[in-house]
Design an enzyme around this catalytic site. Structure first.
Site, PDB file in Angstrom:
ATOM      1  N   ASP A   9      -9.856   0.197  10.029  1.00 53.85           N
ATOM      2  CA  ASP A   9      -9.449   0.212   8.621  1.00 53.85           C
ATOM      3  C   ASP A   9      -8.483  -0.960   8.453  1.00 53.85           C
ATOM      4  O   ASP A   9      -7.347  -0.904   8.922  1.00 53.85           O
ATOM      5  CB  ASP A   9      -8.767   1.552   8.297  1.00 53.85           C
ATOM      6  N   LYS A  68      -4.901  -8.970   1.980  1.00 57.37           N
ATOM      7  CA  LYS A  68      -6.193  -8.420   1.557  1.00 57.37           C
ATOM      8  C   LYS A  68      -6.439  -8.684   0.070  1.00 57.37           C
ATOM      9  O   LYS A  68      -7.582  -8.735  -0.377  1.00 57.37           O
ATOM     10  CB  LYS A  68      -6.202  -6.920   1.837  1.00 57.37           C
ATOM     11  N   GLU A 167     -14.832   1.802   2.201  1.00 59.88           N
ATOM     12  CA  GLU A 167     -13.749   2.732   2.556  1.00 59.88           C
ATOM     13  C   GLU A 167     -14.035   4.162   2.095  1.00 59.88           C
ATOM     14  O   GLU A 167     -13.875   5.105   2.871  1.00 59.88           O
ATOM     15  CB  GLU A 167     -12.416   2.227   2.000  1.00 59.88           C
ATOM     16  N   ASP A 191      -8.099   7.396  -3.648  1.00 58.40           N
ATOM     17  CA  ASP A 191      -7.334   6.611  -2.673  1.00 58.40           C
ATOM     18  C   ASP A 191      -6.124   5.966  -3.342  1.00 58.40           C
ATOM     19  O   ASP A 191      -6.261   5.018  -4.113  1.00 58.40           O
ATOM     20  CB  ASP A 191      -8.262   5.545  -2.066  1.00 58.40           C
TER      21      ASP A 191
HETATM   22  P1  ADP Z   1      -2.641   0.949   1.897  1.00 58.13           P
HETATM   23  O1  ADP Z   1      -3.924   1.640   1.597  1.00 58.13           O
HETATM   24  O2  ADP Z   1      -2.172   0.108   0.739  1.00 58.13           O
HETATM   25  O3  ADP Z   1      -2.663   0.199   3.184  1.00 58.13           O
HETATM   26  P2  ADP Z   1      -1.230   3.404   2.732  1.00 58.13           P
HETATM   27  O4  ADP Z   1      -2.382   4.294   2.583  1.00 58.13           O
HETATM   28  O5  ADP Z   1      -0.727   3.138   4.105  1.00 58.13           O
HETATM   29  O6  ADP Z   1      -1.448   2.040   1.963  1.00 58.13           O
HETATM   30  O7  ADP Z   1      -0.037   4.038   1.826  1.00 58.13           O
HETATM   31  C1  ADP Z   1       1.260   3.516   1.809  1.00 58.13           C
HETATM   32  C2  ADP Z   1       2.052   4.220   0.738  1.00 58.13           C
HETATM   33  O8  ADP Z   1       2.115   5.635   1.020  1.00 58.13           O
HETATM   34  C3  ADP Z   1       3.495   3.751   0.627  1.00 58.13           C
HETATM   35  O9  ADP Z   1       3.807   3.558  -0.739  1.00 58.13           O
HETATM   36  C4  ADP Z   1       4.309   4.927   1.175  1.00 58.13           C
HETATM   37  O10 ADP Z   1       5.599   5.024   0.576  1.00 58.13           O
HETATM   38  C5  ADP Z   1       3.444   6.083   0.762  1.00 58.13           C
HETATM   39  N1  ADP Z   1       3.712   7.300   1.566  1.00 58.13           N
HETATM   40  C6  ADP Z   1       3.637   7.434   2.916  1.00 58.13           C
HETATM   41  N2  ADP Z   1       3.999   8.676   3.286  1.00 58.13           N
HETATM   42  C7  ADP Z   1       4.310   9.348   2.141  1.00 58.13           C
HETATM   43  C8  ADP Z   1       4.774  10.677   1.857  1.00 58.13           C
HETATM   44  N3  ADP Z   1       5.003  11.558   2.838  1.00 58.13           N
HETATM   45  N4  ADP Z   1       4.998  11.012   0.562  1.00 58.13           N
HETATM   46  C9  ADP Z   1       4.798  10.125  -0.428  1.00 58.13           C
HETATM   47  N5  ADP Z   1       4.363   8.870  -0.226  1.00 58.13           N
HETATM   48  C10 ADP Z   1       4.133   8.465   1.045  1.00 58.13           C
HETATM   49 MG    MG Z   2      -5.810   2.198   2.372  1.00 51.73          MG
END
Ligand code: ADP
Ligand code: MG
Length: 618
Positions: A9, A68, A167, A191
């Site tokens: 991913d 990205k 995805e 997502d």
């Molecule tokens: P991406 O798809 O952009 O790579 P992610 O799926 O890794 O991103 O998500 C990152 C986001 O998730 C960040 O904004 C982070 O603050 C939020 N996040 C991670 N854990 C939690 C949680 N327990 N509660 C709320 N938001 C969260």
């Molecule tokens: Mg993602």
């Protein structure tokens, strides 16, 4: 293992690598396996991941995040869409979006290649063989140019991109959606990451169920917002907290102060996904400032963002021809926010899947796809029946079976449980899998807690527990205390982490140990029930003993002592307990306590001064 294929991913914020074998898919690498998609280009080399992210503020001009957003696009297009801050966007060859480091121009695929190389290194280290092939995921809306640029990034990293998978498709595969499906099913993949929101509607095309090539998952519609994510929630908290923070500081916050406030806001947001109220401290030389936030306030700050998500979802639904949605899959860290979960459930009218960690679900699906492409078998545990019994732990470490092995999927069961201790305000539920009678011989699947019960005497709360295994093999366990209406739930994929060999072994063991297991379970139940009896008898004796003669009380004491002897023996060496004799002793005490029981009623009625003489037979 020869020339394995991993699943990757390649995310905007975080990237992961996963691998699937007979046990199902798992994330590779230390900790939770998340590698921040952050790259620093130093004159001496390249730094990727956590350290590049941590030292970002020190090297603002050579550190790149969110590449990205640029990959495979023209610079003009990216500018029109509102170029991401701090990326130093320039025009590359053929007008492509690129970045500048010193006097060099770098294409985003060159930067992403560093992330992919790091993931391949992590995977090779853990699998013990060189990893040269991968399935890589991209957003469903990526065009040919963006997909080709992602392939190029892989090639630069020394990886062959065996397949590029959407995805949302990968997320659906991780949940077993579309595997062996004879019926059509419509799935919404929701997502919400750090900076982007993607909503996809997929349709499972019914097939003979022999393969898992992802091609029977068709994308019906996508909608999204490339400027809507968890970061915006952090920003809303910052906007709310800035005036009081600056009042406390006595002046405008420095850039460093702003960054600390933003970090505190993100911590508070994440904490509020599990607790109702939180306090985050920001330390300063002259004291600490406290950011106090509760869930209700966070939700009101989030409301405009939630409205935008809802609008996206409605648009995608309309584009897809307004189908009824059968499943909702949650992806991205920000779907941990309870209000986001609730919104997804409300809009699509089904309880979302939450069994898998939303951060890793895409990588797991990519790994499953890779397993099929590598010729591995994935049909093993994906049969139409529940391979091992599912149950819940009861007092003393026994298992109450809820759904028995070989039940056809979907399957469901409901049972009522109660507490064993007075005034319990929380009940811990432990979900296990296996054929044996004791928890210690079964596989632990999940635990969760039913909290906030009003204190009640033991045995009074009515905890209704529901088990539901759906056609994809996802188990949802719901618990509700009927008097207070308190509820809690958990979801798991019981087949993950389990091989067919293990299923066979556990079955054989259960036959081999059937007798001793039954004995052990019976002794545990006897101990639990005998304890409850003894407690109420001793209590009643304290209250009403004065109404009874000494000979009776002495006889009763004899029965109590005998039963306590059995309990003590059961605790020392349960194997030596004669369960029939134990049972007889308990019955004898129950019979002997009848008079005490009556006396206790008389005593309580007398204490109410009703002039009652005795208790009549029913
Ligand atoms: P991406 O798809 O952009 O790579 P992610 O799926 O890794 O991103 O998500 C990152 C986001 O998730 C960040 O904004 C982070 O603050 C939020 N996040 C991670 N854990 C939690 C949680 N327990 N509660 C709320 N938001 C969260
Ligand atoms: Mg993602």
């Amino acid at each position: 293992m020869q020339d394995p294929i991993v699943g990757i991913d390649l995310g905007t914020t975080n990237s992961l690598v996963a691998f699937a074998d007979a046990r199902g898919p798992r994330v590779l690498g230390p900790g939770r396996g998340l590698v921040p998609s952050v790259i620093r280009v130093d004159p001496t080399g390249v730094v990727v991941g956590e350290s590049a992210k941590a030292e970002r503020a020190l090297h603002p001009h050579t550190t790149f995040a969110s590449v990205k957003r640029l990959i495979g696009r023209s610079a003009a297009e990216v500018r029109d869409a509102g170029a991401p801050q701090g990326l130093g966007l320039v025009d590359g060859p053929r007008g492509l979006a690129a970045v500048r480091v010193g006097d060099r121009t770098l294409l985003p695929q060159e930067l992403s290649a560093h992330v992919l190389r790091e993931l391949a290194r992590v995977a090779s280290a853990e699998l013990g063989v060189a990893v040269r092939r991968a399935v890589i995921t991209v957003p469903a809306y990526f065009d040919d140019g963006q997909r080709q640029a992602t392939r190029d990034a892989a090639r630069l990293a020394g990886l062959e991109a065996v397949r590029i998978v959407n995805e949302p498709t990968a997320a659906a595969l991780a949940y077993g959606i579309g595997r062996g499906h004879r019926a059509a099913e419509t799935v919404a993949v929701f997502d919400l990451g750090g900076g982007t929101f993607d909503l996809s509607i997929l349709s499972v095309i019914p097939g003979d169920g022999t393969g898992l090539d992802g091609e029977f998952l068709q994308v019906l519609a996508t909608a999204g917002d490339t400027a809507l994510g968890g970061d915006d929630l952090d920003a809303a908290i910052v906007a709310h907290a800035l005036p009081p923070y600056e009042a406390w500081l006595g002046g405008p916050a420095t850039p460093q102060g702003m960054e600390r406030l933003r970090a505190a806001a993100e911590r508070a947001k994440c904490a509020l996904s599990t607790v109702e109220c939180t306090t985050e401290r920001i330390e300063h030389e002259h004291g600490a400032w406290e950011l106090v936030l509760d869930r209700a306030l966070l939700e009101s700050l989030a409301q405009p963002l939630l409205d935008r998500m809802a609008a996206c979802c409605r648009r995608a639904l309309a584009d897809a021809g307004a189908p009824a949605i059968d499943r909702v899959v949650l992806v991205g860290g920000s779907t941990r926010v309870p209000a986001v979960r609730a919104l997804a459930g409300r809009i699509f009218g089904v309880e979302p899947y939450t069994a898998l960690d939303p951060d890793v679900v895409v990588a797991l699906g990519a790994a499953l796809q890779a397993q099929v492409l590598a010729g591995g078998r994935t049909d093993l545990l994906l049969m139409d029946v529940v391979p091992l019994s599912l149950g819940i732990e009861t007092a003393g470490g026994a298992v109450a079976k809820m759904i028995v092995r070989n039940s056809a999927m979907p399957a469901r069961a409901t049972e009522m449980f109660s507490t064993g201790v007075d005034g319990q305000t929380a009940v811990k539920l432990h979900v296990v899998q296996g054929e044996r009678e004791l928890v210690k011989d079964c596989r632990s699947l999940a635990t969760f807690e039913l909290r906030g019960l009003p204190p009640m005497p033991a045995g009074i709360p009515q905890v209704q527990v529901d088990f539901m295994v759906d056609a994809n093999g996802v188990l949802a366990v719901h618990a509700v205390e009927r008097r207070s209406g308190r509820r809690a739930q958990v979801q798991v994929v019981p087949a993950y982490g389990l091989t067919t060999d293990e299923v066979d072994r556990m079955e054989a063991e259960s036959l081999e140990h059937a007798r001793e297991d039954m004995h052990a379970h019976r002794v545990i139940d006897l101990v639990v029930n005998a304890r409850l009896d003894i407690t109420w008898i001793e209590e009643a004796r304290t209250r009403a003993g004065a109404l009874l003669d000494a000979a009776y009380l002495e006889d009763l004491e004899g029965h109590l002592t005998r039963l306590k002897g059995f309990i003590a023996l059961a605790e020392r060496s349960p194997g030596q307990v004669d369960a029939d004799a134990f049972h007889a002793a308990k019955d004898a005490l129950d019979r002997a306590s009848m008079r005490l029981h009556e006396a206790a009623i008389v005593q309580s009625l007398q204490s109410m001064d009703r002039g009652v003489k005795g208790v009549v037979q029913p």
